[in-house]
Design an enzyme around this catalytic site. Structure first.
Site, PDB file in Angstrom:
ATOM      1  N   GLY A 294       3.112   9.472  10.001  1.00 16.21           N
ATOM      2  CA  GLY A 294       1.845   8.949   8.990  1.00 16.21           C
ATOM      3  C   GLY A 294       1.831  10.483   8.662  1.00 16.21           C
ATOM      4  O   GLY A 294       3.127  11.292   8.068  1.00 16.21           O
ATOM      5  N   VAL A 335       0.157  16.272  23.954  1.00  8.32           N
ATOM      6  CA  VAL A 335      -1.643  17.218  23.725  1.00  8.32           C
ATOM      7  C   VAL A 335      -2.113  17.038  24.733  1.00  8.32           C
ATOM      8  O   VAL A 335      -3.332  18.206  24.654  1.00  8.32           O
ATOM      9  CB  VAL A 335      -1.648  17.261  22.036  1.00  8.32           C
ATOM     10  CG1 VAL A 335      -0.742  17.812  20.882  1.00  8.32           C
ATOM     11  CG2 VAL A 335      -1.664  16.153  21.774  1.00  8.32           C
ATOM     12  N   ASN A 361      -2.995  17.895  14.033  1.00  9.97           N
ATOM     13  CA  ASN A 361      -3.171  16.572  13.236  1.00  9.97           C
ATOM     14  C   ASN A 361      -3.096  15.117  14.288  1.00  9.97           C
ATOM     15  O   ASN A 361      -3.652  14.094  14.116  1.00  9.97           O
ATOM     16  CB  ASN A 361      -2.044  16.418  13.010  1.00  9.97           C
ATOM     17  CG  ASN A 361      -1.615  15.016  11.672  1.00  9.97           C
ATOM     18  OD1 ASN A 361      -2.644  14.872  10.971  1.00  9.97           O
ATOM     19  ND2 ASN A 361      -0.995  14.926  12.753  1.00  9.97           N
ATOM     20  N   SER A 414     -11.894  13.696   8.838  1.00 11.10           N
ATOM     21  CA  SER A 414     -11.416  12.531   8.961  1.00 11.10           C
ATOM     22  C   SER A 414     -12.326  12.758   7.869  1.00 11.10           C
ATOM     23  O   SER A 414     -14.092  13.169   8.379  1.00 11.10           O
ATOM     24  CB  SER A 414     -11.474  11.852  10.308  1.00 11.10           C
ATOM     25  OG  SER A 414     -12.359  10.482   9.573  1.00 11.10           O
ATOM     26  N   TYR A 427     -14.863   7.504  17.572  1.00 12.72           N
ATOM     27  CA  TYR A 427     -13.584   8.574  16.334  1.00 12.72           C
ATOM     28  C   TYR A 427     -14.587   9.651  16.201  1.00 12.72           C
ATOM     29  O   TYR A 427     -14.187  11.268  15.663  1.00 12.72           O
ATOM     30  CB  TYR A 427     -12.952   8.061  16.059  1.00 12.72           C
ATOM     31  CG  TYR A 427     -12.458   8.116  14.631  1.00 12.72           C
ATOM     32  CD1 TYR A 427     -10.956   8.444  14.942  1.00 12.72           C
ATOM     33  CD2 TYR A 427     -12.858   8.126  13.451  1.00 12.72           C
ATOM     34  CE1 TYR A 427     -10.013   9.176  14.778  1.00 12.72           C
ATOM     35  CE2 TYR A 427     -11.917   8.995  12.497  1.00 12.72           C
ATOM     36  CZ  TYR A 427     -10.229   9.265  12.697  1.00 12.72           C
ATOM     37  OH  TYR A 427      -9.707   9.441  12.295  1.00 12.72           O
TER      38      TYR A 427
HETATM   39  P1  NAD Z   1      -0.191   8.069  12.878  1.00  8.17           P
HETATM   40  O1  NAD Z   1      -0.148   6.960  13.941  1.00  8.17           O
HETATM   41  O2  NAD Z   1       0.816   7.487  11.918  1.00  8.17           O
HETATM   42  O3  NAD Z   1       0.660   9.129  13.368  1.00  8.17           O
HETATM   43  C1  NAD Z   1      -0.777   9.827  14.532  1.00  8.17           C
HETATM   44  C2  NAD Z   1       0.600  10.248  15.593  1.00  8.17           C
HETATM   45  O4  NAD Z   1      -0.076  11.058  16.547  1.00  8.17           O
HETATM   46  C3  NAD Z   1       1.585   9.701  16.432  1.00  8.17           C
HETATM   47  O5  NAD Z   1       2.995   9.873  15.843  1.00  8.17           O
HETATM   48  C4  NAD Z   1       1.424   9.638  17.279  1.00  8.17           C
HETATM   49  O6  NAD Z   1       2.295   8.860  18.337  1.00  8.17           O
HETATM   50  C5  NAD Z   1       0.649  11.006  17.792  1.00  8.17           C
HETATM   51  N1  NAD Z   1       0.229  11.142  18.895  1.00  8.17           N
HETATM   52  C6  NAD Z   1      -0.675  10.331  19.254  1.00  8.17           C
HETATM   53  N2  NAD Z   1      -1.413  10.742  20.300  1.00  8.17           N
HETATM   54  C7  NAD Z   1      -0.789  11.645  21.210  1.00  8.17           C
HETATM   55  C8  NAD Z   1      -0.866  12.779  21.784  1.00  8.17           C
HETATM   56  N3  NAD Z   1      -1.332  12.343  22.900  1.00  8.17           N
HETATM   57  N4  NAD Z   1       0.588  13.564  21.549  1.00  8.17           N
HETATM   58  C9  NAD Z   1       0.840  13.484  21.306  1.00  8.17           C
HETATM   59  N5  NAD Z   1       1.391  13.099  20.245  1.00  8.17           N
HETATM   60  C10 NAD Z   1       0.475  12.085  20.028  1.00  8.17           C
HETATM   61  O7  NAD Z   1      -1.810   8.133  12.122  1.00  8.17           O
HETATM   62  P2  NAD Z   1      -1.993   9.217  10.809  1.00  8.17           P
HETATM   63  O8  NAD Z   1      -3.035   8.675  10.512  1.00  8.17           O
HETATM   64  O9  NAD Z   1      -0.689   9.804  10.179  1.00  8.17           O
HETATM   65  O10 NAD Z   1      -2.752  10.401  11.889  1.00  8.17           O
HETATM   66  C11 NAD Z   1      -3.069  11.778  11.668  1.00  8.17           C
HETATM   67  C12 NAD Z   1      -4.380  12.099  11.722  1.00  8.17           C
HETATM   68  O11 NAD Z   1      -4.619  11.605  10.895  1.00  8.17           O
HETATM   69  C13 NAD Z   1      -5.304  11.394  12.516  1.00  8.17           C
HETATM   70  O12 NAD Z   1      -5.434  13.013  13.765  1.00  8.17           O
HETATM   71  C14 NAD Z   1      -5.852  10.972  12.237  1.00  8.17           C
HETATM   72  O13 NAD Z   1      -7.717  10.981  12.626  1.00  8.17           O
HETATM   73  C15 NAD Z   1      -6.778  11.422  11.084  1.00  8.17           C
HETATM   74  N6  NAD Z   1      -6.668  11.191  10.114  1.00  8.17           N
HETATM   75  C16 NAD Z   1      -5.819   9.494   9.484  1.00  8.17           C
HETATM   76  C17 NAD Z   1      -6.585   8.631   7.992  1.00  8.17           C
HETATM   77  C18 NAD Z   1      -5.619   6.972   7.991  1.00  8.17           C
HETATM   78  O14 NAD Z   1      -6.697   7.091   7.232  1.00  8.17           O
HETATM   79  N7  NAD Z   1      -4.346   7.601   7.870  1.00  8.17           N
HETATM   80  C19 NAD Z   1      -7.817   9.434   7.868  1.00  8.17           C
HETATM   81  C20 NAD Z   1      -8.450   9.779   8.562  1.00  8.17           C
HETATM   82  C21 NAD Z   1      -7.716  11.419   9.179  1.00  8.17           C
END
Ligand code: NAD
Length: 530
Positions: A294, A335, A361, A414, A427
């Protein structure tokens, strides 16, 4: 025709008895050519030397202080001759009992903060960020501890061609790295003044490599490729210099000959052309968490595409195969595990020499639960991953970021912060805490030159959080098609991970040089937020 700068041959020729030793090794099977400047002058010298010569009597030529040529009517024979001639030079070193270099059993000392300071001092001298690649192999550390070899390396490179990449001498780190780099710059300026004809332009005064006693050897370069070339040359240099010392004293060419190559007319012409424009984040070092999927993955890929060296962390071991090569390092790391997190940050600095950009992130999106049903485990896990781990990461990175080039932290929060949704307490509270943490960090770190800005993405569908089923289900509930649902915002656009990554790159780069503590939405415009 084959041509090499084989270490053994050039090292032997760079000694007081060099020419005689070369003649003893090869007898009259090779033509020995005294040093002349490579290029046209060399071509003419060879022409004159060989005008009435029967070429078939020779297997090759040794150009003193430069290298070996072999030749034959077919490529394979020429190649075999090269291997044989070089092998004979190595056998000579073996006979003297010096081919195998001593390796000190004590491991290198590690001091990553000083490495980051050294990198900063060199980059400031150059006027651009650099990567600092530490070679702490047993060979490099032994060289750095050698009684005479580091000083001897100051006499000049293995062959003058190397001076174009490495400058004629390395930096020797003695104590205060800033002063040492200043000292190097002064010595380099003096060298230029001693040899310029008054019309030449002095090149930058930053060292290309350093010998750091007890720690090893460090190569500098604005790109991983350039630093890699210097690393390779330095690795060969430290062998050749030690052999030279064992054979009576490393005797590089006189300074004037080194200068002639380094300031060769064609090299100066290239300078006047100015070269191609560097990538926007060239020489920068970035660390991104949650980089296997992502938004995090897109951030790491875009930072890399813009020229930064990237350290990508994720729980998912896939990150190690996604990010490979000289300018990237994938590290499997949870992390929320303090030890693993600190080790990953140390690995980043050990590999590239420092840290300039942090994209914090990694996050999880716990399923929706009303407060009355919200269990402690869900709450605590969201706080641990989405908030506390970011604090631990900042704590580990800040000492290095403070030594970085225009350092910047980008926090992925977010839309839930300004516009929370029912069922998202765990969250939203964690992300709100994260945003507040970032604001305090902006206040604390601003005076130290570190910028901290926050991104609030919303509805980024090409990420792990949004599976196709979840998406289809949500769209159905709102009575929309998936495409309509994706673009359900004021601008009517759908947001991709790449869009968020471009924004993160902007925040990490010069566009945001004078902005800190800002919160920027990337959501196509959300009515509740606006
Ligand atoms: P995603 O699930 O595609 O990616 C998140 C990544 O973080 C994954 O590869 C996962 O393995 C890794 N991860 C999770 N827990 C972990 C840990 N303890 N240690 C190391 N790595 C860890 O999701 P995304 O949407 O790309 O999310 C990335 C960030 O963006 C997050 O913080 C999420 O809250 C934020 N976000 C996403 C959206 C959305 O619509 N996708 C909206 C607002 C905020």
């Amino acid at each position: 025709v084959d041509h090499t700068h084989a270490d053994a041959v050039v090292a032997i020729s760079n000694t007081p008895d060099g020419e005689a030793a070369i003649r003893r090794i090869y007898g009259d099977r090779v033509l020995v050519v005294p040093y002349v400047m490579p290029g046209f002058v060399l071509a003419r010298t060879i022409h004159e030397l060989t005008r009435n010569l029967d070429w078939s009597r020779y297997e090759g030529m040794v150009l003193l202080h430069h290298g070996v040529f072999t030749f034959a009517d077919d490529a394979h024979t020429s190649y075999e001759r090269m291997i044989r001639l070089v092998g004979e030079a190595e056998a000579y070193l073996r006979d003297k009992g010096i081919f195998e270099l001593p390796v000190s059993p004590e491991p290198a000392r590690e001091d990553l903060l000083t490495l980051a300071r050294l990198r900063r001092a060199v980059g400031r001298q150059l006027g651009a960020p650099v990567l600092a690649r530490l070679n702490a192999s047993p060979e490099a550390v032994s060289f750095s501890r050698h009684a005479s070899a580091p000083e001897a390396a100051r006499r000049g490179p293995v062959t003058p061609d190397h001076a174009i990449q490495t400058k004629p001498f390395p930096l020797l780190v003695h104590g205060d790295v800033e002063q040492d780099v200043e000292g190097f710059a002064g010595a380099y300026r003096d060298y230029f003044v001693r040899h310029t004809d008054g019309h030449l332009t002095c090149l930058d005064t930053a060292p290309r490599w350093a010998v750091w006693p007890d720690h090893g050897v460090v190569a500098f370069g604005t790109t991983a490729k350039r630093a890699g070339i210097v690393t390779d040359i330095a690795r060969h240099t430290l062998r050749a210099v030690q052999w030279g010392e064992a054979l009576g004293g490393w005797t590089a060419l006189p300074e004037a000959d080194l200068f002639a190559v380094e300031y060769w007319e064609l090299e100066q012409a290239k300078l006047k052309l100015g070269g191609s424009k560097p990538a926007p984040l060239e020489g920068k070092i970035a660390l991104v968490t949650g980089a296997a999927s992502g938004i995090g993955r897109a951030c790491a890929e875009r930072l890399r595409a813009q020229g930064a060296a990237v350290v990508a962390l994720d729980l998912n071991a896939k990150v190690e195969t996604l990010f490979t090569g000289a300018d990237a390092l994938g590290v499997t790391c949870d992390v929320t595990d303090r030890g693993a997190l600190e080790a990953a940050v140390a690995a980043a600095v050990r590999t590239f020499g420092g840290l300039d950009i942090l994209v914090t992130n990694a996050g999880i999106f716990p399923g929706g639960k009303a407060i009355a049903e919200l269990d402690d485990a869900t709450w605590n896990q969201s706080l641990e991953v989405n908030l506390t781990s970011h604090l631990a990461l900042l704590r580990a990175c800040v000492p290095y970021l403070e030594l970085g080039f225009d350092p910047a932290i980008v926090v992925i929060a977010s839309k839930n912060v300004p516009a929370p949704g029912p069922g998202q307490a765990a969250y939203s509270a964690a992300k709100a805490g994260l945003t507040q943490l970032a604001r305090v960090a902006a206040l604390e770190l601003g005076p130290k030159g570190v910028r901290v800005n926050v991104l609030h993405p919303n509805a980024v569908f090409d990420t792990g959080i949004w599976s196709e089923d979840v998406l289809a289900d949500r769209a159905r509930r709102y009575g929309m098609s998936v495409e309509q649902y994706k673009a359900n915002n004021v601008l009517g656009v759908s947001i991709t991970a790449r869009d968020v990554a471009e924004m993160a790159c902007a925040m990490a780069g010069p566009l945001f040089a004078k902005t800190t503590g800002a919160q920027v939405p990337i959501d196509g415009g959300n009515e509740r937020v606006i």
